[in-house]
Design a protein around this motif. Structure first.
Motif, PDB file in Angstrom:
ATOM      1  N   ASP A  39       0.855  -1.192   0.089  1.00 41.94           N
ATOM      2  CA  ASP A  39       0.038  -0.049   0.114  1.00 41.94           C
ATOM      3  C   ASP A  39       0.819   1.278  -0.106  1.00 41.94           C
ATOM      4  O   ASP A  39       0.280   2.398  -0.420  1.00 41.94           O
ATOM      5  N   ASP A  40       2.120   1.088   0.469  1.00 39.85           N
ATOM      6  CA  ASP A  40       2.933   2.422   0.563  1.00 39.85           C
ATOM      7  C   ASP A  40       3.953   2.495  -0.432  1.00 39.85           C
ATOM      8  O   ASP A  40       4.338   3.740  -0.867  1.00 39.85           O
ATOM      9  N   PHE A  41       4.129   1.408  -1.256  1.00 36.81           N
ATOM     10  CA  PHE A  41       5.220   1.565  -2.204  1.00 36.81           C
ATOM     11  C   PHE A  41       4.835   0.545  -3.226  1.00 36.81           C
ATOM     12  O   PHE A  41       4.958  -0.809  -3.049  1.00 36.81           O
ATOM     13  N   ALA A  42       4.338   0.943  -4.569  1.00 31.57           N
ATOM     14  CA  ALA A  42       3.871   0.125  -5.528  1.00 31.57           C
ATOM     15  C   ALA A  42       4.666  -0.879  -6.240  1.00 31.57           C
ATOM     16  O   ALA A  42       4.493  -2.001  -6.532  1.00 31.57           O
ATOM     17  N   VAL A  43       5.975  -0.388  -6.089  1.00 27.66           N
ATOM     18  CA  VAL A  43       6.858  -1.714  -6.726  1.00 27.66           C
ATOM     19  C   VAL A  43       6.938  -2.972  -5.894  1.00 27.66           C
ATOM     20  O   VAL A  43       7.353  -3.784  -6.524  1.00 27.66           O
ATOM     21  N   VAL A  44       6.361  -3.024  -4.782  1.00 25.51           N
ATOM     22  CA  VAL A  44       6.415  -4.233  -4.085  1.00 25.51           C
ATOM     23  C   VAL A  44       5.051  -4.941  -3.987  1.00 25.51           C
ATOM     24  O   VAL A  44       5.049  -5.923  -3.574  1.00 25.51           O
ATOM     25  N   ARG A  45       4.040  -4.235  -5.078  1.00 26.45           N
ATOM     26  CA  ARG A  45       2.904  -4.939  -4.906  1.00 26.45           C
ATOM     27  C   ARG A  45       2.862  -5.861  -6.068  1.00 26.45           C
ATOM     28  O   ARG A  45       3.572  -5.888  -7.007  1.00 26.45           O
ATOM     29  N   ARG A  46       2.554  -7.319  -5.668  1.00 22.93           N
ATOM     30  CA  ARG A  46       2.472  -8.407  -6.368  1.00 22.93           C
ATOM     31  C   ARG A  46       1.736  -8.077  -7.744  1.00 22.93           C
ATOM     32  O   ARG A  46       0.659  -7.325  -7.874  1.00 22.93           O
ATOM     33  N   GLY A  47       2.423  -8.608  -9.115  1.00 24.54           N
ATOM     34  CA  GLY A  47       1.977  -8.079 -10.133  1.00 24.54           C
ATOM     35  C   GLY A  47       2.023  -6.786 -10.793  1.00 24.54           C
ATOM     36  O   GLY A  47       1.752  -6.573 -11.993  1.00 24.54           O
ATOM     37  N   ASN A  48       2.802  -5.841 -10.116  1.00 20.35           N
ATOM     38  CA  ASN A  48       2.895  -4.637 -10.601  1.00 20.35           C
ATOM     39  C   ASN A  48       3.855  -4.356 -11.625  1.00 20.35           C
ATOM     40  O   ASN A  48       5.183  -4.950 -11.230  1.00 20.35           O
ATOM     41  N   ARG A  49       3.692  -4.109 -12.888  1.00 18.74           N
ATOM     42  CA  ARG A  49       4.460  -4.044 -13.836  1.00 18.74           C
ATOM     43  C   ARG A  49       4.680  -2.709 -14.572  1.00 18.74           C
ATOM     44  O   ARG A  49       5.590  -2.495 -15.455  1.00 18.74           O
ATOM     45  N   LEU A  50       4.082  -1.797 -13.835  1.00 18.51           N
ATOM     46  CA  LEU A  50       4.573  -0.420 -14.171  1.00 18.51           C
ATOM     47  C   LEU A  50       5.703   0.013 -14.149  1.00 18.51           C
ATOM     48  O   LEU A  50       6.651  -0.401 -13.312  1.00 18.51           O
ATOM     49  N   SER A  51       6.447   0.461 -15.315  1.00 16.68           N
ATOM     50  CA  SER A  51       7.692   0.977 -15.571  1.00 16.68           C
ATOM     51  C   SER A  51       7.957   2.241 -14.919  1.00 16.68           C
ATOM     52  O   SER A  51       9.413   2.853 -14.872  1.00 16.68           O
ATOM     53  N   VAL A  52       6.953   3.173 -14.492  1.00 16.95           N
ATOM     54  CA  VAL A  52       7.156   4.611 -14.036  1.00 16.95           C
ATOM     55  C   VAL A  52       6.310   4.460 -12.739  1.00 16.95           C
ATOM     56  O   VAL A  52       4.881   4.458 -12.947  1.00 16.95           O
ATOM     57  N   MET A  53       6.564   5.137 -11.611  1.00 15.51           N
ATOM     58  CA  MET A  53       5.602   5.255 -10.533  1.00 15.51           C
ATOM     59  C   MET A  53       6.180   6.190  -9.666  1.00 15.51           C
ATOM     60  O   MET A  53       7.367   6.283  -9.523  1.00 15.51           O
ATOM     61  N   PRO A  54       5.260   7.086  -8.886  1.00 19.14           N
ATOM     62  CA  PRO A  54       5.531   8.058  -8.064  1.00 19.14           C
ATOM     63  C   PRO A  54       6.097   7.195  -6.785  1.00 19.14           C
ATOM     64  O   PRO A  54       5.603   6.114  -6.389  1.00 19.14           O
ATOM     65  N   VAL A  55       7.155   8.148  -6.066  1.00 20.19           N
ATOM     66  CA  VAL A  55       7.784   7.468  -4.405  1.00 20.19           C
ATOM     67  C   VAL A  55       7.212   8.612  -3.692  1.00 20.19           C
ATOM     68  O   VAL A  55       7.618   9.723  -3.834  1.00 20.19           O
ATOM     69  N   ALA A  56       6.612   8.344  -2.608  1.00 20.92           N
ATOM     70  CA  ALA A  56       6.178   9.464  -1.717  1.00 20.92           C
ATOM     71  C   ALA A  56       7.393   9.766  -1.057  1.00 20.92           C
ATOM     72  O   ALA A  56       8.544   9.245  -1.054  1.00 20.92           O
ATOM     73  N   ASP A  57       7.513  11.124  -0.534  1.00 27.64           N
ATOM     74  CA  ASP A  57       8.742  11.868   0.192  1.00 27.64           C
ATOM     75  C   ASP A  57       9.314  10.977   1.153  1.00 27.64           C
ATOM     76  O   ASP A  57      10.392  10.840   1.290  1.00 27.64           O
ATOM     77  N   ASP A  58       8.551  10.415   1.957  1.00 31.06           N
ATOM     78  CA  ASP A  58       8.867   9.826   3.293  1.00 31.06           C
ATOM     79  C   ASP A  58       9.536   8.466   2.677  1.00 31.06           C
ATOM     80  O   ASP A  58      10.597   7.930   3.265  1.00 31.06           O
ATOM     81  N   ILE A  59       8.866   7.667   1.848  1.00 34.12           N
ATOM     82  CA  ILE A  59       9.631   6.479   1.138  1.00 34.12           C
ATOM     83  C   ILE A  59      11.212   6.775   0.437  1.00 34.12           C
ATOM     84  O   ILE A  59      12.021   6.115   0.657  1.00 34.12           O
ATOM     85  N   ALA A  60      10.951   7.981  -0.168  1.00 31.24           N
ATOM     86  CA  ALA A  60      12.294   8.443  -0.724  1.00 31.24           C
ATOM     87  C   ALA A  60      13.350   8.672   0.303  1.00 31.24           C
ATOM     88  O   ALA A  60      14.612   8.156   0.041  1.00 31.24           O
ATOM     89  N   THR A  61      13.051   8.973   1.252  1.00 31.62           N
ATOM     90  CA  THR A  61      13.969   9.559   2.432  1.00 31.62           C
ATOM     91  C   THR A  61      14.585   7.976   3.081  1.00 31.62           C
ATOM     92  O   THR A  61      15.784   8.003   2.954  1.00 31.62           O
ATOM     93  N   GLN A  62      13.628   7.270   3.069  1.00 29.19           N
ATOM     94  CA  GLN A  62      14.166   5.771   3.200  1.00 29.19           C
ATOM     95  C   GLN A  62      15.119   5.248   2.602  1.00 29.19           C
ATOM     96  O   GLN A  62      16.130   4.585   2.926  1.00 29.19           O
ATOM     97  N   LEU A  63      14.427   5.299   1.034  1.00 22.96           N
ATOM     98  CA  LEU A  63      15.345   4.554   0.108  1.00 22.96           C
ATOM     99  C   LEU A  63      16.672   5.241   0.061  1.00 22.96           C
ATOM    100  O   LEU A  63      17.834   4.582  -0.087  1.00 22.96           O
ATOM    101  N   LEU A  64      16.918   6.568   0.074  1.00 26.10           N
ATOM    102  CA  LEU A  64      18.194   7.316   0.492  1.00 26.10           C
ATOM    103  C   LEU A  64      19.028   6.873   1.532  1.00 26.10           C
ATOM    104  O   LEU A  64      20.219   6.635   1.328  1.00 26.10           O
ATOM    105  N   GLU A  65      18.530   6.611   2.559  1.00 24.73           N
ATOM    106  CA  GLU A  65      19.404   5.731   3.867  1.00 24.73           C
ATOM    107  C   GLU A  65      19.418   4.456   3.513  1.00 24.73           C
ATOM    108  O   GLU A  65      20.779   4.379   3.686  1.00 24.73           O
ATOM    109  N   MET A  66      18.782   3.687   2.921  1.00 25.09           N
ATOM    110  CA  MET A  66      19.038   2.405   2.608  1.00 25.09           C
ATOM    111  C   MET A  66      20.128   2.252   1.518  1.00 25.09           C
ATOM    112  O   MET A  66      21.062   1.287   1.641  1.00 25.09           O
TER     113      MET A  66
END
Length: 151
Positions: A121-148
């Motif tokens: 629900d938070d990050f579409a790329v982990v959604r089962r069956g999601n094949r979209l090649s472009v998707m938005p990333v919420a700011d809080d998720i982006a911050t976590q990704l940068l840390e990761m």
């Protein structure tokens, strides 16, 4: 500035290819939802570059939008696999963006790691069956990704 995730198979166009080219048009997107996301992008937006259809898949680096609302030239090339006979220069159906290489992560953020850190629900790329090649990333998720990614 907004954040987006873009997917590419490394055999088609890898982050290393973008690094060598420095700047490229993100062409060939032929999904209407993904195209609509491309239309929303603005110069300066951050892109998380995801390698798909590889083992393991995951986020490998960062890029930046350098030009917005670029007409995808492949739609007019009858010899190209992304040719669209219904599209005309007067009424193009497919827009894209120009992107520039920013950085390669020291270590890939794998899909497994993404599934452990985020809900579908938070990050579409982990959604089962999601094949979209472009998707938005919420700011809080982006911050976590940068840390990761150690950025």
């Amino acid at each position: 500035m907004r954040n987006w995730l873009i997917k590419s198979e490394p055999s088609d166009y890898s982050l290393a290819d973008l690094q060598a080219d420095k700047v490229a048009i993100w062409d060939g997107v032929r999904n209407y939802q993904a195209r609509n996301f491309l239309r929303e992008m603005e110069v300066g937006d951050r892109l998380f570059y995801y390698h798909s259809n590889t083992k393991p898949p995951g986020i490998v680096g960062l890029a930046t939008v350098t030009k917005a609302n670029v007409v995808d030239p492949t739609q007019f090339d009858a010899e190209h696999k992304y040719f669209d006979p219904k599209s005309t220069p007067e009424k193009p159906r497919w827009q894209t963006v120009e992107i520039a290489y920013d950085k390669t992560l020291a270590e890939m953020i794998t899909l497994t790691q993404l599934k452990e850190a985020f809900s579908p629900d938070d990050f579409a790329v982990v959604r089962r069956g999601n094949r979209l090649s472009v998707m938005p990333v919420a700011d809080d998720i982006a911050t976590q990704l940068l840390e990761m990614g150690g950025v």
